[in-house]
Design an enzyme around this catalytic site. Structure first.
Site, PDB file in Angstrom:
ATOM      1  N   ALA A  82      13.711 -12.125  -0.613  1.00  0.00           N
ATOM      2  CA  ALA A  82      14.729 -11.138  -0.238  1.00  0.00           C
ATOM      3  C   ALA A  82      14.728  -9.952  -1.199  1.00  0.00           C
ATOM      4  O   ALA A  82      14.989 -10.102  -2.387  1.00  0.00           O
ATOM      5  CB  ALA A  82      16.106 -11.804  -0.234  1.00  0.00           C
ATOM      6  N   SER A 125       4.264  -8.081  -6.791  1.00  0.00           N
ATOM      7  CA  SER A 125       3.428  -7.096  -6.102  1.00  0.00           C
ATOM      8  C   SER A 125       2.375  -6.523  -7.031  1.00  0.00           C
ATOM      9  O   SER A 125       2.581  -6.416  -8.245  1.00  0.00           O
ATOM     10  CB  SER A 125       4.338  -5.967  -5.598  1.00  0.00           C
ATOM     11  OG  SER A 125       3.594  -4.849  -5.204  1.00  0.00           O
ATOM     12  N   TYR A 150      11.029   0.943  -6.588  1.00  0.00           N
ATOM     13  CA  TYR A 150      10.617  -0.344  -6.011  1.00  0.00           C
ATOM     14  C   TYR A 150       9.650  -1.073  -6.944  1.00  0.00           C
ATOM     15  O   TYR A 150       9.849  -2.241  -7.279  1.00  0.00           O
ATOM     16  CB  TYR A 150       9.953  -0.142  -4.641  1.00  0.00           C
ATOM     17  CG  TYR A 150       9.187  -1.372  -4.207  1.00  0.00           C
ATOM     18  CD1 TYR A 150       9.855  -2.516  -3.775  1.00  0.00           C
ATOM     19  CD2 TYR A 150       7.791  -1.414  -4.273  1.00  0.00           C
ATOM     20  CE1 TYR A 150       9.159  -3.659  -3.419  1.00  0.00           C
ATOM     21  CE2 TYR A 150       7.089  -2.552  -3.914  1.00  0.00           C
ATOM     22  CZ  TYR A 150       7.780  -3.669  -3.485  1.00  0.00           C
ATOM     23  OH  TYR A 150       7.086  -4.803  -3.149  1.00  0.00           O
ATOM     24  N   LYS A 154       9.995  -4.776  -9.367  1.00  0.00           N
ATOM     25  CA  LYS A 154       9.074  -5.913  -9.447  1.00  0.00           C
ATOM     26  C   LYS A 154       8.700  -6.194 -10.902  1.00  0.00           C
ATOM     27  O   LYS A 154       8.643  -7.341 -11.339  1.00  0.00           O
ATOM     28  CB  LYS A 154       7.826  -5.662  -8.594  1.00  0.00           C
ATOM     29  CG  LYS A 154       8.107  -5.665  -7.101  1.00  0.00           C
ATOM     30  CD  LYS A 154       8.722  -6.978  -6.627  1.00  0.00           C
ATOM     31  CE  LYS A 154       9.036  -7.005  -5.153  1.00  0.00           C
ATOM     32  NZ  LYS A 154       9.746  -8.225  -4.731  1.00  0.00           N
ATOM     33  N   PHE A 179      -1.326  -8.329  -2.886  1.00  0.00           N
ATOM     34  CA  PHE A 179      -1.890  -7.025  -2.606  1.00  0.00           C
ATOM     35  C   PHE A 179      -1.357  -6.566  -1.233  1.00  0.00           C
ATOM     36  O   PHE A 179      -0.158  -6.375  -1.108  1.00  0.00           O
ATOM     37  CB  PHE A 179      -3.414  -7.074  -2.775  1.00  0.00           C
ATOM     38  CG  PHE A 179      -3.776  -7.017  -4.253  1.00  0.00           C
ATOM     39  CD1 PHE A 179      -4.379  -5.898  -4.803  1.00  0.00           C
ATOM     40  CD2 PHE A 179      -3.413  -8.057  -5.114  1.00  0.00           C
ATOM     41  CE1 PHE A 179      -4.637  -5.820  -6.170  1.00  0.00           C
ATOM     42  CE2 PHE A 179      -3.667  -7.987  -6.479  1.00  0.00           C
ATOM     43  CZ  PHE A 179      -4.278  -6.863  -6.997  1.00  0.00           C
ATOM     44  N   ASN A 200       4.129   0.297   6.401  1.00  0.00           N
ATOM     45  CA  ASN A 200       2.802  -0.240   6.097  1.00  0.00           C
ATOM     46  C   ASN A 200       1.778   0.253   7.116  1.00  0.00           C
ATOM     47  O   ASN A 200       2.100   0.538   8.271  1.00  0.00           O
ATOM     48  CB  ASN A 200       2.841  -1.771   6.098  1.00  0.00           C
ATOM     49  CG  ASN A 200       3.732  -2.317   4.998  1.00  0.00           C
ATOM     50  OD1 ASN A 200       3.983  -1.650   3.993  1.00  0.00           O
ATOM     51  ND2 ASN A 200       4.235  -3.526   5.189  1.00  0.00           N
ATOM     52  N   LEU A 201       0.519   0.309   6.685  1.00  0.00           N
ATOM     53  CA  LEU A 201      -0.550   0.873   7.498  1.00  0.00           C
ATOM     54  C   LEU A 201      -0.779   0.099   8.798  1.00  0.00           C
ATOM     55  O   LEU A 201      -0.845   0.695   9.881  1.00  0.00           O
ATOM     56  CB  LEU A 201      -1.851   0.909   6.683  1.00  0.00           C
ATOM     57  CG  LEU A 201      -3.109   1.339   7.438  1.00  0.00           C
ATOM     58  CD1 LEU A 201      -2.980   2.786   7.925  1.00  0.00           C
ATOM     59  CD2 LEU A 201      -4.352   1.172   6.553  1.00  0.00           C
ATOM     60  N   SER A 217      -1.196   9.121  10.735  1.00  0.00           N
ATOM     61  CA  SER A 217      -1.576  10.074   9.692  1.00  0.00           C
ATOM     62  C   SER A 217      -2.344   9.339   8.603  1.00  0.00           C
ATOM     63  O   SER A 217      -1.860   8.338   8.068  1.00  0.00           O
ATOM     64  CB  SER A 217      -0.334  10.736   9.084  1.00  0.00           C
ATOM     65  OG  SER A 217       0.323  11.546  10.037  1.00  0.00           O
ATOM     66  N   VAL A 218      -3.544   9.830   8.300  1.00  0.00           N
ATOM     67  CA  VAL A 218      -4.348   9.293   7.196  1.00  0.00           C
ATOM     68  C   VAL A 218      -4.204  10.273   6.038  1.00  0.00           C
ATOM     69  O   VAL A 218      -4.616  11.433   6.139  1.00  0.00           O
ATOM     70  CB  VAL A 218      -5.828   9.128   7.597  1.00  0.00           C
ATOM     71  CG1 VAL A 218      -6.664   8.675   6.396  1.00  0.00           C
ATOM     72  CG2 VAL A 218      -5.952   8.134   8.750  1.00  0.00           C
ATOM     73  N   ARG A 232      -7.550  -0.485  -0.386  1.00  0.00           N
ATOM     74  CA  ARG A 232      -6.581  -1.549  -0.661  1.00  0.00           C
ATOM     75  C   ARG A 232      -7.193  -2.899  -0.298  1.00  0.00           C
ATOM     76  O   ARG A 232      -8.169  -2.974   0.449  1.00  0.00           O
ATOM     77  CB  ARG A 232      -5.287  -1.336   0.146  1.00  0.00           C
ATOM     78  CG  ARG A 232      -4.545  -0.054  -0.153  1.00  0.00           C
ATOM     79  CD  ARG A 232      -3.931  -0.030  -1.541  1.00  0.00           C
ATOM     80  NE  ARG A 232      -3.153   1.182  -1.755  1.00  0.00           N
ATOM     81  CZ  ARG A 232      -3.629   2.299  -2.282  1.00  0.00           C
ATOM     82  NH1 ARG A 232      -4.911   2.366  -2.638  1.00  0.00           N
ATOM     83  NH2 ARG A 232      -2.853   3.353  -2.465  1.00  0.00           N
TER      84      ARG A 232
END
Length: 338
Positions: A82, A125, A150, A154, A179, A200-201, A217-218, A232
């Protein structure tokens, strides 16, 4: 044996609940439903044939956390997912992220510190490494100044757990630095279901492929990589979920070498954004509408894991390929939109 999974109706949490139940654990879920849906329980039941106990609790409410542990005194371990997790949002709303990601962690650890023995798995992360100096990234790589609130939560979370383990001998903890999770359960009963625009992608790709989004969008194509786009390490969520169960068993069976340990979870292989796009086109048979746009502030060039420690110490290895993970993500997207 009772295990609490916080954020257990989220993307990684729900897949971990499935793996826990498949291994015979009795699972209790806490989720505030801020970025998930109670309908996920139906998917978990469809896969496992068992319904986990669910309580809607906001972990920021300390008294409710205390009451939960008073009621469930036989909880043997906690897997803590969470948290708020959008990098961009954390820059805009830092106090929300510090309250939600740090305050809730402290309240959980306070309850576990009261027990004779407790096992704690922390969802960390690879953002803790920032732009690492060397690839692949080992657990010994320096933790750099975070690029976002963020990422900072972590880093701070890991420090808080490590400090607590030093003074609470009954607490054993493992931080799992993942990852880039992607994919869905092969049954297509559960998967990644972001509320609003995906951060996320992969869900952005699949939503574009199914017609929900006009264009992907890249961000940048002049990075020093094989095709100019960022690299990644994309790991199938089911592989990731299995690692949580293995790590938990390590603690429950007293096989840990220290009362606080850290492991990278990835495939050990980096993929560029355009390679991920090509993987989607291969498994779906569709051309993806994408456009190269300006770089985003804060994006690192590349990050992929050295997984030797997890492979040797945990006996865990990512098994799925990028195409297999992408196929599961696409099957899930098609099912929920049909």
């Amino acid at each position: 044996m009772k295990i609490l999974v916080t954020g257990g109706l989220g993307f990684i949490g729900s897949h971990t609940v499935v793996e826990l139940q498949n291994q015979g654990f009795e699972v209790l879920i806490i989720d505030d439903l801020s970025n998930s849906s109670e309908k996920v329980i139906d998917g978990i039941v469809a896969i496992t044939g068992k319904k986990p106990l669910f309580e809607k609790i906001d972990l920021k409410e300390k008294s409710k956390v205390e009451n939960f542990f008073k009621k469930h005194t036989d909880v043997k371990g906690v897997i803590h997912f969470a948290a708020s997790k959008a990098v961009g949002e954390s820059v805009e709303k830092p106090l929300l992220y510090y309250e939600n990601n740090i305050g809730t962690l402290v309240y959980l650890l306070k309850e576990l510190a009261k027990k004779n023995k407790a096992s704690f798995i922390f969802s960390s992360s690879c953002t803790v490494y920032g732009q690492a100096d060397k690839m692949p990234i080992t657990e010994d790589a320096p933790v750099k100044t975070a690029e976002s609130p963020y990422g900072n939560t972590k880093q701070m979370g890991e420090e808080i757990i490590a400090d607590t383990c030093k003074v609470v001998p009954a607490l054993n903890a493992i931080a799992l630095r993942y990852f880039n999770p992607m994919g869905a359960h092969p049954s297509a009963e559960i998967g990644e279901l972001p509320i609003g625009v995906p951060q996320n992608l992969v869900p952005f790709i699949t939503q574009t492929g199914v017609g929900m989004r006009e264009q992907l969008s890249v961000f940048g194509d002049d990075y020093p990589t094989i095709d100019g786009t960022c690299v990644r390490d994309y790991i199938h969520v089911v592989d990731l979920a299995k690692a949580h169960v293995i790590a938990l068993k390590r603690l429950l069976e007293d096989k840990n070498d220290a009362n606080y340990e850290v492991f990278n979870l990835g495939t050990g292989k980096g993929s560029t954004v355009l390679e991920v796009v090509k993987s989607f086109e291969k498994v779906s048979g569709k051309k993806l509408n994408y456009k190269i746009v300006d770089k985003r502030a804060g994006d690192i060039i590349e990050a992929y894991a050295n997984t030797e420690k997890a492979n040797k110490v945990l006996g865990w290895k990512a098994e799925s390929t990028l195409d297999e993970a992408m196929k599961s993500a696409w099957d899930w997207e098609v099912k929920i939109r049909s």
